[in-house]
Design an enzyme around this catalytic site. Structure first.
Site, PDB file in Angstrom:
ATOM      1  N   ASP A 126      -2.427  -2.271  11.214  1.00 46.33           N
ATOM      2  CA  ASP A 126      -2.491  -2.424   9.379  1.00 46.33           C
ATOM      3  C   ASP A 126      -3.420  -3.197   8.945  1.00 46.33           C
ATOM      4  O   ASP A 126      -3.704  -2.916   7.531  1.00 46.33           O
ATOM      5  CB  ASP A 126      -1.241  -1.425   8.637  1.00 46.33           C
ATOM      6  CG  ASP A 126      -0.783  -0.361   8.844  1.00 46.33           C
ATOM      7  OD1 ASP A 126      -1.504   0.463  10.021  1.00 46.33           O
ATOM      8  OD2 ASP A 126       0.397   0.089   8.193  1.00 46.33           O
TER       9      ASP A 126
ATOM     10  N   LYS B 281       0.951  -0.397   0.214  1.00 49.51           N
ATOM     11  CA  LYS B 281      -0.099  -0.049   0.787  1.00 49.51           C
ATOM     12  C   LYS B 281       0.828   1.253   0.297  1.00 49.51           C
ATOM     13  O   LYS B 281       1.927   1.658   0.381  1.00 49.51           O
ATOM     14  CB  LYS B 281      -0.843   0.002   1.157  1.00 49.51           C
ATOM     15  CG  LYS B 281      -0.044  -0.254   3.044  1.00 49.51           C
ATOM     16  CD  LYS B 281       0.030   1.174   3.171  1.00 49.51           C
ATOM     17  CE  LYS B 281       0.496   1.336   4.305  1.00 49.51           C
ATOM     18  NZ  LYS B 281       1.805   2.229   4.918  1.00 49.51           N
TER      19      LYS B 281
END
Length: 291
Positions: free
Chosen positions: A136, A11
């Site tokens: 996360d 990401k």
């Protein structure tokens, strides 16, 4: 089922506001994350040793205890499964780059274990297990793009930006997230304004979503960790400056660094930038935004 293969996509953080440290030790955050095509590959197979998670990473040494072993342990605690598993990981996402490689791998493993052992966990339970592994990790379970709020447990899906191409530059430094957040706390304790962009009122999922929908050249996104990371590692600022000089319409450091990225509008712009920066940086990779 005896085996399966998965991909764990990295990401980038288009935006990362970091608030004060909470009572649980985490910092409140407001972030805009999007997955990219850079990915690790995981191969899972059953292992005839109960309670054992055997991790093999041929190109990158992993610590004995890592996000994969933690994910397996939490999965077993929640499901009661004690069958062993062998995990082969081909790492392409650099460690300590802020691209979420460890979290992405953990999320992929949780989904893979659920499939391999037929436990059919609900989305809610899977998110809870993921969050217990790392803040996360829930983002990587299903989201292509999302506002990530709180300690990472609150997700507001976004329509992914797919009209841009990306160029990643990693200076080869391992930037630890714990160190970055500690440095930020110290700067704030000394009265140092940690990010010029914090003057802007980009707060809350509604404001972030509306801003994200604009053309990237108009974005006023920022990263609260820029100042502490770039003070410790000035080369990170240099890499980002190189991307801007190479024509990127938006640049940012991802997460706690040390990777930076730039967005480009077309293949020719990206090709020219990559050709230029690959001469200056040993790790310079072209990517697409997942959608």
């Amino acid at each position: 089922m005896q085996s399966l293969s998965l991909r764990a996509h990295a990401k980038v953080n288009m935006h990362l506001w970091v608030g004060a440290r909470r009572a649980d030790g985490l910092h409140s955050i407001e972030s805009v994350m999007q997955r990219i095509t850079l990915a690790d590959s995981l191969s899972l197979s059953r292992l005839d040793i109960p309670g054992r998670c055997e991790v093999c990473s041929p190109y990158m040494a992993l610590p004995r205890e890592n996000t994969l072993t933690r994910a397996y342990a939490r999965f077993c605690q929640v499901t009661g499964v004690h069958d062993g598993v062998r995990v082969r990981v081909v790492k392409r996402i650099p460690a300590g780059s802020g691209l979420g490689g460890g979290s992405a791998d953990a999320a992929a493993l949780l989904c893979g274990l659920d499939t391999l052992f037929g436990t059919t966990l609900s989305a809610r339970v899977l998110r809870e297990v993921a969050y217990s592994v790392g803040s996360d990790v829930p983002f990587f379970l299903a989201s292509q793009a999302a506002c990530v709020l709180g300690g990472g447990e609150q997700l507001v899906p976004l329509v992914p930006k797919t009209g841009y191409l990306g160029l990643l530059v990693w200076p080869g430094l391992h930037s630890g997230s714990a160190q970055a957040y500690e440095d930020l706390d110290r700067l704030r304790a000394c009265g140092v304004h940690a990010a010029d962009g914090e003057q802007y009122s980009l707060r809350g999922a509604t404001a972030l979503s509306a801003h994200y929908a604009q053309d990237c050249a108009r974005w006023r996104f920022f990263n609260s960790l820029d100042a502490p990371v770039q003070r410790r590692y000035p080369v990170v600022a240099l890499a980002r400056w190189d991307l801007a000089r190479a024509g990127a319409c938006f640049t940012a450091m991802s997460g706690s660094g040390s990777x930076v990225f730039g967005l480009y509008r077309d293949e020719e712009e990206l090709r020219r930038a990559h050709k230029l920066l690959a001469k200056r940086w040993c790790w310079c990779v072209r990517v697409r935004l997942c959608g």
